[in-house]
Motif scaffolding. Structure first.
Motif, PDB file in Angstrom:
ATOM      1  N   THR A 180       0.949  -1.543  -0.103  1.00  0.00           N
ATOM      2  CA  THR A 180       0.065  -0.088  -0.002  1.00  0.00           C
ATOM      3  C   THR A 180       0.890   1.503   0.121  1.00  0.00           C
ATOM      4  OG1 THR A 180      -1.716  -1.296   1.357  1.00  0.00           O
ATOM      5  CG2 THR A 180      -1.919   1.043   1.225  1.00  0.00           C
ATOM      6  N   LEU A 183       2.176   1.946  -3.541  1.00  0.00           N
ATOM      7  CA  LEU A 183       1.230   2.731  -4.385  1.00  0.00           C
ATOM      8  C   LEU A 183       0.952   4.082  -3.807  1.00  0.00           C
ATOM      9  CD1 LEU A 183      -1.507   0.015  -5.564  1.00  0.00           C
ATOM     10  CD2 LEU A 183       0.580   1.120  -6.711  1.00  0.00           C
ATOM     11  N   MET A 188       0.264   4.478  -9.645  1.00  0.00           N
ATOM     12  CA  MET A 188       0.202   4.455 -11.008  1.00  0.00           C
ATOM     13  C   MET A 188      -0.914   3.294 -10.956  1.00  0.00           C
ATOM     14  SD  MET A 188       1.563   5.678 -13.537  1.00  0.00           S
ATOM     15  CE  MET A 188       2.477   7.048 -13.628  1.00  0.00           C
ATOM     16  N   ARG A 189      -1.650   3.216 -12.252  1.00  0.00           N
ATOM     17  CA  ARG A 189      -2.833   2.056 -12.461  1.00  0.00           C
ATOM     18  C   ARG A 189      -1.874   0.784 -12.453  1.00  0.00           C
ATOM     19  NH1 ARG A 189      -5.139   0.333 -17.081  1.00  0.00           N
ATOM     20  NH2 ARG A 189      -4.010   2.073 -18.132  1.00  0.00           N
ATOM     21  N   TRP A 210      -6.564 -10.994  -1.996  1.00  0.00           N
ATOM     22  CA  TRP A 210      -6.767  -9.751  -1.730  1.00  0.00           C
ATOM     23  C   TRP A 210      -6.483  -8.690  -2.657  1.00  0.00           C
ATOM     24  CZ3 TRP A 210      -2.709  -6.030  -0.527  1.00  0.00           C
ATOM     25  CH2 TRP A 210      -3.035  -4.800  -0.008  1.00  0.00           C
ATOM     26  N   LEU A 211      -5.242  -8.718  -3.478  1.00  0.00           N
ATOM     27  CA  LEU A 211      -4.929  -8.066  -4.626  1.00  0.00           C
ATOM     28  C   LEU A 211      -6.068  -7.834  -5.838  1.00  0.00           C
ATOM     29  CD1 LEU A 211      -1.139  -8.744  -4.761  1.00  0.00           C
ATOM     30  CD2 LEU A 211      -2.246  -6.641  -4.076  1.00  0.00           C
ATOM     31  N   ARG A 214      -9.052  -5.800  -4.453  1.00  0.00           N
ATOM     32  CA  ARG A 214      -8.660  -4.681  -4.354  1.00  0.00           C
ATOM     33  C   ARG A 214      -8.481  -3.811  -5.800  1.00  0.00           C
ATOM     34  NH1 ARG A 214     -10.879  -2.577  -0.276  1.00  0.00           N
ATOM     35  NH2 ARG A 214     -10.075  -0.738  -1.276  1.00  0.00           N
ATOM     36  N   LEU A 215      -7.689  -4.578  -6.574  1.00  0.00           N
ATOM     37  CA  LEU A 215      -7.226  -4.113  -7.948  1.00  0.00           C
ATOM     38  C   LEU A 215      -8.183  -4.184  -9.088  1.00  0.00           C
ATOM     39  CD1 LEU A 215      -3.332  -4.595  -7.249  1.00  0.00           C
ATOM     40  CD2 LEU A 215      -4.549  -2.581  -7.010  1.00  0.00           C
TER      41      LEU A 215
ATOM     42  N   ASP B   4      -2.786   6.815 -16.496  1.00  0.00           N
ATOM     43  CA  ASP B   4      -2.236   5.879 -15.853  1.00  0.00           C
ATOM     44  C   ASP B   4      -2.241   6.247 -14.087  1.00  0.00           C
ATOM     45  OD1 ASP B   4      -2.107   4.264 -17.743  1.00  0.00           O
ATOM     46  OD2 ASP B   4      -0.325   5.168 -18.195  1.00  0.00           O
ATOM     47  N   PHE B   6      -3.660   7.142 -10.654  1.00  0.00           N
ATOM     48  CA  PHE B   6      -5.266   7.085  -9.978  1.00  0.00           C
ATOM     49  C   PHE B   6      -5.485   8.095  -8.840  1.00  0.00           C
ATOM     50  CE2 PHE B   6      -2.396   3.731  -8.220  1.00  0.00           C
ATOM     51  CZ  PHE B   6      -2.587   4.194  -6.772  1.00  0.00           C
TER      52      PHE B   6
END
Lengths: 386, 512
Positions: A180, A183, A188-189, A210-211, A214-215, B4, B6
């Motif tokens: 976390t 990120l 970034m996406r 979990w990933l 969430r993603l 890209d 977020f």
């Protein structure tokens, strides 16, 4: 100080406890009751772990040991020490008493404070339906203690009820915090993700789930020889975020455009895991969502819904618990549950997403939500309808 | 590329309360690393944070001092401090992570070239550790040197944020010695750092119990209704130390108990005790309420009647004979510095009008204790005979800040027996009994807040100035007396004048 009582009952235990307390002169600041279902052979380990956890969360520790004795009897030991906060009650159940462990444990619960149940090993498939599990607001299991941890975790997922957690999830906390934070630093996406760890590693599977939950991207699982999760990779348009840990102690941490760094990422022992678990006493929605994804992701099929008979049973058990523990004064939710139960309404499908009421989960309030019965979800709805 | 990015980290969920707040990558620069505070508190706190997984993988610690040390010497110094004072167990892998980012810069606080070297070291860390140009400067140095350091930081471009990242500066009390010097200090700080980047550490505010005071008052329903002049008779805030100045009379001279403790700690405790409920617990709203109540505090109208000061004389304390303040090393014969100060303030608000707040702080008192005690009014009518209630005092709610943090409620109970006899009893809540024995050190929390940029627990300039506005008239009055403070025997609860001061109002000090 250890007080041993043989052929006893709970009022004798309570008396002995009270006397011992006043002799030690310590004030009772205990915040919760921790019930541990221990077996004769795992007893020492469970006792030590629970004692450590009690240091951060002074509690009344109730160790329930089922012996192989044939005569119906209850033996108890009370452990009080001046240097350790909290108190320990060891209950040894033999003969038919084993079948009625709740009748022994119920009078031992601290008034009006949370109850946590922990199975160091041999947890029931559905902790929320367990006779002792029902007494608890939080039920802690450990899939790693079973022969096939992944299978065990899946079984938990199928029978999950609010308030359940498995230490498999707790083992992920530090990893999750690092990912976390990564990120946060590199917003970034994420295009895809990979979790690498031994084939039979339950934490790695849960991490992938979990990933994915969430993603909302494909998360692949790759094998390695461990120990534990060895790396997690998040693919982004600008490059990969990689956290890799080969030795189970220190991880390397790489973010695109930044130097690779090392970070301590120890595999924590059971004491630390239990201590973290006791810090929160409400249901963990994020875990529930990850579990739900675990069952559906990666070619696994959704399990068949549980037979209706089972639900009814669960409902009956919940009703019994409300009757037993007594609705806490002022617990409106409990009253609603009791009302719904008395009306015997047909159950609706259980849902894991329980309403986000700001931490009002009390004892009884949590109880029905705790088994997989739909009573709680149902009750407010029916109230609205009427 | 813009698509890209977020907004909002998808891995974060407000319900996921297991996830700790990890500070972003940054460099912490410590001035005055050879001091006691750095060794006993700051370095261990840094390690404890790392051990709890709250420091980012990219973290740098730079020490700055005159010593001729290499990076390794400094690292081993930190290592020693961590081994000795850290709260959490020592783990080699955590230490390795930390030690990779440890640097030392040898230099003088007033030499420009030293700062150039410091800048180069920080630059190198930025590159090597990916600290993104985020730098915090911790000034663990005497306040007289603040100006020099700040000016040099400014001149060398170290405080500039034009290349991205944040800059923060951390200073310790005292924040000036009166209103005008506090303003001057702020002037100096603001030349280099905007006010939101200045973190004034009052370590008391990082203590769990002080934060618990907010929880006690605002998370519960049962206390707030009586938290006003209808029920509260008076409030006593005490901070007692059992130690003396320990041979540092020259350092303590001119400071004294009022400046050292009352101006910051006790007035902060007063503000937290007396303030109204903030709209939320974010920094702005919390500060607004504190400022509101502090600006309603009236300095003593008659300083001759409502203040007291004292100076410890030789005596026996805790079974040991100790010397008096005048015999301490470095004592100046002309000194009028007090080691004990007590004063009464009033708060001009609907909630508190008529409720005096008694503040006292001192050295060489019988024991070390800090507490806030609310003394309640006596019951308007007692349906007992006067002899029944002879032993009945005031009800009291005591918040113990240190040691033995907790809350005590004092009320009357019947003595067992056939007689109706009522006596005071205590109901105790010990923070350490119900929660952890390993609750984080105040510095751990505060340091993490600095790195996160989370300011609610740090007093700002306005609060500092309000504190001096309250205290300045008292200090001026004491200065005008031109006489030394009254002596009190070491190991007693302060000078006779302090007891007379409160007795004048028909009350007595609590024995904490």
């Amino acid at each position: 100080m250890i007080i041993t009582l043989t052929h006893t009952d709970t009022s004798e235990i309570a008396n002995a406890l009270l006397k011992a307390r006043s002799r030690l002169g310590s004030a009772s600041g205990l915040v919760l009751t921790l019930i541990v279902s221990a077996e004769q052979r795992s007893f020492a380990k469970a006792y030590a772990a629970a004692q450590t956890a009690a240091r951060e969360h002074p509690c009344r520790l109730v160790l329930v040991v089922k012996t192989s004795g044939k005569t119906d009897r209850l033996d108890a030991e009370i452990h009080l020490a001046e240097d350790v906060p909290g108190e320990v009650i060891v209950l040894r159940l033999s003969g038919e008493v084993r079948e009625h462990s709740d009748s022994v444990v119920l009078p031992m619960l601290l008034p009006d404070s949370p109850v946590v149940m922990w199975w160091p090993a041999n947890a029931p498939d559905a902790p929320g339906d367990d006779v002792l599990g029902q007494l608890a607001d939080r039920r802690i299991t450990d899939a790693a203690s079973s022969a096939d941890p992944i299978k065990a975790l899946e079984v938990r997922a199928m029978h999950h009820s609010a308030g359940d957690t498995d230490l498999t999830w707790t083992r992920l906390t530090l990893w999750r915090a690092l990912l976390t934070a990564a990120l946060d630093q590199y917003p970034m996406r994420v295009l895809s993700a990979t979790v690498v760890g031994p084939r039979n590693n339950a934490p790695a599977d849960l991490m992938a789930a979990w990933l994915e939950s969430r993603l909302k991207v494909t998360v692949s699982r790759k094998p390695s020889s461990g120990p534990g999760i060895t790396s997690v990779l998040l693919e982004t348009p600008g490059g990969d975020i990689v956290i890799a840990r080969e030795d189970g102690k220190t991880a390397s941490y790489a973010i695109p455009g930044q130097p690779r760094r090392t970070v301590a990422l120890k595999r924590r022992d059971i004491n630390e895991l239990l201590t973290e678990e006791l810090r929160r006493l409400d249901a963990d929605d994020v875990y529930a969502a990850a579990l739900a994804t675990l069952l559906t992701r990666d070619g696994r099929t959704m399990p068949k819904p549980e037979p209706v008979r089972k639900r009814k049973e669960a409902g009956a058990i919940a009703a019994a618990r409300v009757a037993k523990t007594g609705a806490r004064a002022g617990s409106r939710k409990a009253a609603r549950v009791a009302e719904a139960l008395s009306r015997q309404e047909p159950p609706l499908p259980a849902s894991h997403s329980h309403p986000h009421e700001p931490h009002t989960h009390g004892h009884v309030a949590n109880a029905p939500a705790a088994d997989s019965s739909p009573v709680v979800e149902n009750a407010p709805a029916s109230e609205k309808a009427s | 590329m813009a698509d890209d990015r977020f907004s909002g980290n998808p891995l974060r969920d407000p319900n996921d309360r297991r996830l700790p707040r990890i500070a972003g990558p940054c460099v912490l620069v410590m001035f005055g690393v050879t001091g006691d505070l750095a060794r006993k508190k700051l370095m261990p706190a840094v390690y404890d944070l790392a051990n709890r997984g709250l420091l980012p993988p990219g973290f740098g610690l730079v020490g700055f001092a005159r010593r001729e040390w290499a990076d390794e010497d400094f690292a081993s110094r930190v290592h020693e401090a961590v081994r000795e004072y850290a709260r959490t167990p020592f783990r080699e892998e955590v230490w390795r992570q930390l030690s990779e980012g440890i640097r030392f810069v040898q230099g003088n606080l007033d030499e420009e070239s030293s700062y150039a070297e410091l800048a180069a070291t920080i630059d190198e860390l930025d590159q090597l550790r990916g600290t993104n140009g985020n730098h915090a400067f911790y000034l663990s140095i005497p306040p007289g040197l603040f100006e020099t350091v700040i000016q040099n930081l400014n001149r060398s471009g170290l405080s500039a944020t034009d290349r991205g990242g944040w800059r923060r500066v951390v200073i310790e009390k005292p924040f000036g010695h009166d209103l005008s010097s506090a303003k001057e200090l702020n002037q100096v700080l603001s030349t280099a750092f905007p006010s939101k980047s200045v973190f004034r550490i009052d370590h008391y505010l990082g203590k769990e119990t002080v934060q618990n005071l907010l929880a006690l008052r605002f998370a519960n329903e049962m206390f707030e209704p009586v938290w006003n002049n209808h029920y509260v008779d008076h409030v006593q805030i005490t901070m007692a130390e059992d130690i003396g100045v320990g041979g540092r009379a020259s350092y303590y001279d001119g400071i004294g108990a009022a400046r050292d403790v009352i101006q910051n700690h006790l007035l902060q405790l007063l503000a937290l005790t007396a303030m109204d409920e903030p709209i939320s617990f974010d920094a702005t709203n919390l500060r607004r309420e504190k400022q509101k109540v502090l600006s309603a505090v009236l300095p003593p109208k008659r300083p001759d009647l409502h203040t007291a000061r004292g100076r410890y004389a030789a005596g026996w304390t805790g079974g040991r004979h100790v010397v008096g303040y005048v015999e301490e090393e470095g004592f100046k014969a002309t000194s009028t510095t007090e080691t004990f100060a007590a004063l009464r303030v009033d708060i001009d608000s609907r909630r508190w009008a008529g409720v005096p707040f008694y503040l006292r702080a001192g050295k060489r008192l019988p024991r070390r204790v800090t507490e806030i005690a609310l003394g309640f009014r006596k019951a308007p009518h007692l349906p007992f005979t006067a002899t029944d209630t002879l032993d009945l005092g005031r009800n009291a709610l005591v918040m113990r800040i240190q040691p033995d943090e907790g809350v005590t409620l004092r009320f009357g109970a019947k003595v067992p027996g056939s007689q109706m006899e009522i006596r005071d009893v205590n109901m105790d809540f010990g923070y350490g009994d119900s929660f952890t024995e390993s609750s984080p050190e105040a510095y751990e929390r505060l340091l993490l807040d600095v790195l996160l940029g989370d300011p609610p627990l740090f007093p700002q300039q306005e609060e500092v100035e309000l504190g001096w506005q309250i205290l300045d008239p008292v200090l001026d009055y004491w200065a005008s007396l031109k006489s030394p403070p009254e002596d009190y025997e070491s190991g007693t609860w302060g000078p006779a004048s302090a007891h007379e001061m409160i007795a004048r109002d028909g009350r007595a000090w609590r024995r904490p």
